[in-house]
Scaffold this motif. Structure first.
Motif, PDB file in Angstrom:
ATOM      1  N   VAL A  24       0.848  -1.187   0.000  1.00  0.00           N
ATOM      2  CA  VAL A  24       0.000   0.000   0.000  1.00  0.00           C
ATOM      3  C   VAL A  24       0.884   1.237   0.000  1.00  0.00           C
ATOM      4  O   VAL A  24       1.855   1.318   0.760  1.00  0.00           O
ATOM      5  CB  VAL A  24      -0.927   0.013   1.237  1.00  0.00           C
ATOM      6  CG1 VAL A  24      -1.837   1.242   1.223  1.00  0.00           C
ATOM      7  CG2 VAL A  24      -1.763  -1.260   1.291  1.00  0.00           C
ATOM      8  N   LEU A  25       0.568   2.191  -0.870  1.00  0.00           N
ATOM      9  CA  LEU A  25       1.364   3.411  -1.001  1.00  0.00           C
ATOM     10  C   LEU A  25       0.465   4.636  -0.868  1.00  0.00           C
ATOM     11  O   LEU A  25      -0.589   4.708  -1.493  1.00  0.00           O
ATOM     12  CB  LEU A  25       2.083   3.423  -2.352  1.00  0.00           C
ATOM     13  CG  LEU A  25       2.983   4.619  -2.686  1.00  0.00           C
ATOM     14  CD1 LEU A  25       4.116   4.174  -3.624  1.00  0.00           C
ATOM     15  CD2 LEU A  25       2.219   5.772  -3.336  1.00  0.00           C
ATOM     16  N   PHE A  26       0.891   5.573  -0.026  1.00  0.00           N
ATOM     17  CA  PHE A  26       0.246   6.882   0.069  1.00  0.00           C
ATOM     18  C   PHE A  26       1.237   7.924  -0.442  1.00  0.00           C
ATOM     19  O   PHE A  26       2.403   7.935  -0.030  1.00  0.00           O
ATOM     20  CB  PHE A  26      -0.124   7.218   1.515  1.00  0.00           C
ATOM     21  CG  PHE A  26      -1.325   6.486   2.038  1.00  0.00           C
ATOM     22  CD1 PHE A  26      -2.604   7.017   1.888  1.00  0.00           C
ATOM     23  CD2 PHE A  26      -1.184   5.270   2.690  1.00  0.00           C
ATOM     24  CE1 PHE A  26      -3.707   6.349   2.381  1.00  0.00           C
ATOM     25  CE2 PHE A  26      -2.283   4.588   3.180  1.00  0.00           C
ATOM     26  CZ  PHE A  26      -3.560   5.126   3.029  1.00  0.00           C
ATOM     27  N   ALA A  27       0.781   8.804  -1.324  1.00  0.00           N
ATOM     28  CA  ALA A  27       1.595   9.926  -1.804  1.00  0.00           C
ATOM     29  C   ALA A  27       0.829  11.211  -1.529  1.00  0.00           C
ATOM     30  O   ALA A  27      -0.340  11.339  -1.905  1.00  0.00           O
ATOM     31  CB  ALA A  27       1.888   9.782  -3.293  1.00  0.00           C
ATOM     32  N   ASP A  28       1.493  12.152  -0.862  1.00  0.00           N
ATOM     33  CA  ASP A  28       0.835  13.367  -0.381  1.00  0.00           C
ATOM     34  C   ASP A  28       1.578  14.605  -0.900  1.00  0.00           C
ATOM     35  O   ASP A  28       2.807  14.653  -0.869  1.00  0.00           O
ATOM     36  CB  ASP A  28       0.825  13.346   1.153  1.00  0.00           C
ATOM     37  CG  ASP A  28      -0.061  14.419   1.753  1.00  0.00           C
ATOM     38  OD1 ASP A  28      -0.776  15.103   0.993  1.00  0.00           O
ATOM     39  OD2 ASP A  28      -0.038  14.589   2.979  1.00  0.00           O
ATOM     40  N   ILE A  29       0.826  15.585  -1.376  1.00  0.00           N
ATOM     41  CA  ILE A  29       1.425  16.839  -1.840  1.00  0.00           C
ATOM     42  C   ILE A  29       1.753  17.707  -0.628  1.00  0.00           C
ATOM     43  O   ILE A  29       0.890  17.948   0.216  1.00  0.00           O
ATOM     44  CB  ILE A  29       0.468  17.598  -2.776  1.00  0.00           C
ATOM     45  CG1 ILE A  29       0.066  16.718  -3.963  1.00  0.00           C
ATOM     46  CG2 ILE A  29       1.102  18.898  -3.264  1.00  0.00           C
ATOM     47  CD1 ILE A  29      -1.046  17.302  -4.815  1.00  0.00           C
ATOM     48  N   CYS A  30       2.976  18.191  -0.550  1.00  0.00           N
ATOM     49  CA  CYS A  30       3.384  19.032   0.578  1.00  0.00           C
ATOM     50  C   CYS A  30       3.003  20.498   0.316  1.00  0.00           C
ATOM     51  O   CYS A  30       3.183  21.000  -0.786  1.00  0.00           O
ATOM     52  CB  CYS A  30       4.895  18.939   0.795  1.00  0.00           C
ATOM     53  SG  CYS A  30       5.492  17.273   1.146  1.00  0.00           S
ATOM     54  N   GLY A  31       2.479  21.142   1.346  1.00  0.00           N
ATOM     55  CA  GLY A  31       2.189  22.570   1.250  1.00  0.00           C
ATOM     56  C   GLY A  31       1.086  22.935   0.294  1.00  0.00           C
ATOM     57  O   GLY A  31       1.114  24.015  -0.313  1.00  0.00           O
ATOM     58  N   SER A  32       0.085  22.075   0.134  1.00  0.00           N
ATOM     59  CA  SER A  32      -0.988  22.376  -0.818  1.00  0.00           C
ATOM     60  C   SER A  32      -1.801  23.602  -0.395  1.00  0.00           C
ATOM     61  O   SER A  32      -2.291  24.352  -1.230  1.00  0.00           O
ATOM     62  CB  SER A  32      -1.909  21.166  -0.981  1.00  0.00           C
ATOM     63  OG  SER A  32      -2.472  20.788   0.258  1.00  0.00           O
ATOM     64  N   THR A  33      -1.945  23.815   0.903  1.00  0.00           N
ATOM     65  CA  THR A  33      -2.678  24.992   1.384  1.00  0.00           C
ATOM     66  C   THR A  33      -2.001  26.279   0.925  1.00  0.00           C
ATOM     67  O   THR A  33      -2.659  27.235   0.497  1.00  0.00           O
ATOM     68  CB  THR A  33      -2.769  24.983   2.921  1.00  0.00           C
ATOM     69  OG1 THR A  33      -3.414  23.775   3.339  1.00  0.00           O
ATOM     70  CG2 THR A  33      -3.565  26.181   3.423  1.00  0.00           C
TER      71      THR A  33
END
Length: 315
Positions: A24-33
């Motif tokens: 299972v892989l999670f990829a998250d965008i940093c600083g989207s706010t």
């Protein structure tokens, strides 16, 4: 005779469930706010869409399946750890090399875990999902984080492109897990990693224990201890009975030679350092050092009976 009314129950349908081994892989965008604040809604959404498009493309390229998109994060499933790891490295590279994204200085963080998962309709459940989610939360910008369990599933050439970050307690696990970073940027310049035995010796040299004093009672947190919990709930290791304190307000963990206070509360945690500097943390982490005062749910005030004095005692 009056016809009987047929009643339909929501969700009343046959559900196919089966368990498989997967990564299972999670990829998250940093600083989207910050993207929305800096570039406005329309352009920020275009940037997000481009990133997610690239991440989904790399998922498919390595035989993965995108399970769902959660805001600025994707969750994917891969048949094995090797393909998931290659996909993770390619995800990092494609984001950095994309001509459209270059001017925005975009970073992503990735967490993954291999293990049995329960497949139910179009979703995944199980321990591997929970650990992968924890790994992405531990990761910083441009990092890929996994566990030694997952690295053991890799061929030797990929396993060598990793380094240990030490052991840490992971919520829901009975024992500490060894956290591992994947070195995707400069594989040719790898250095020898510290062994687990050396890591244990190192953290005992850095910090021996953490002393907490609350209402005359003394609590001692050791590097070998599990997470030390603070809150209003009766099961907390240190109970603070105050309406502004959450039942599970904060937890102190020992990671990489440091005691880390992780706040998960509604009203946040306030800290006062020995030099007079004040900090406020809410749903984030803070490294405890030297000595100071912790106050849950309200600012530190001299008259408060709920001050928690702490001191990091060196070996």
């Amino acid at each position: 005779m009056k016809a009987r009314k047929q009643i339909f129950v929501p969700g009343d349908r046959t559900t196919t469930r089966h368990q498989v081994a997967a990564t299972v892989l999670f990829a998250d965008i940093c600083g989207s706010t910050q993207l929305f604040e800096e570039y406005g809604n329309w352009q920020a959404r275009q940037i997000e869409s481009r990133i997610l498009e690239l991440l989904k493309g790399k998922t498919a390229e390595f035989d993965g399946t995108v399970i769902k998109t959660i805001g600025d994060e994707i969750m994917s499933r891969f048949p094995d750890a090797e393909r998931a790891m290659n996909a993770a490295c390619e995800m990092q590279t494609v984001i950095k090399d994309d001509s459209y994204l270059m001017e925005f200085n975009i970073s992503i963080k990735i967490g993954l875990q291999h293990g049995p998962v329960l497949v139910e309709q179009d979703d995944l459940f199980g321990d591997a999902v929970n650990v992968a989610a924890r790994m992405v939360s531990l990761a910083k910008a441009d990092q890929i984080i996994t566990t030694r369990e997952t690295v053991r599933q890799l061929p030797d050439d990929l396993a060598q492109l990793t380094r240990s970050l030490g052991r840490s307690w992971v919520r829901g696990k009975q024992d500490e897990m060894e956290i591992v970073e994947v070195l995707w940027q400069e594989p040719s310049s790898l250095t020898q990693v510290v062994s687990i035995e050396q890591e244990e010796e190192l953290r005992c040299v850095l910090v021996a224990r953490l002393i907490l004093i609350y209402r005359g009672a003394t609590f001692e947190v050791m590097p070998s201890s599990r997470g030390f919990t603070l809150g209003r709930g009766e099961k907390s290791n240190l109970v603070v009975d105050n309406d502004r304190v959450s039942r599970s307000h904060a937890e102190i963990q020992f990671r990489q030679g440091k005691f880390i206070l992780a706040d998960g509360s509604t009203n946040g945690t306030y800290l006062l350092m020995e030099n007079g500097t004040r900090f406020f943390v809410q749903r984030e982490e803070f490294t405890l050092h030297d000595r100071g005062v912790i106050c849950l749910g309200r600012a530190v005030a001299n008259h408060s009976p709920d001050l928690i004095h702490y001191e990091c005692v060196q070996a």
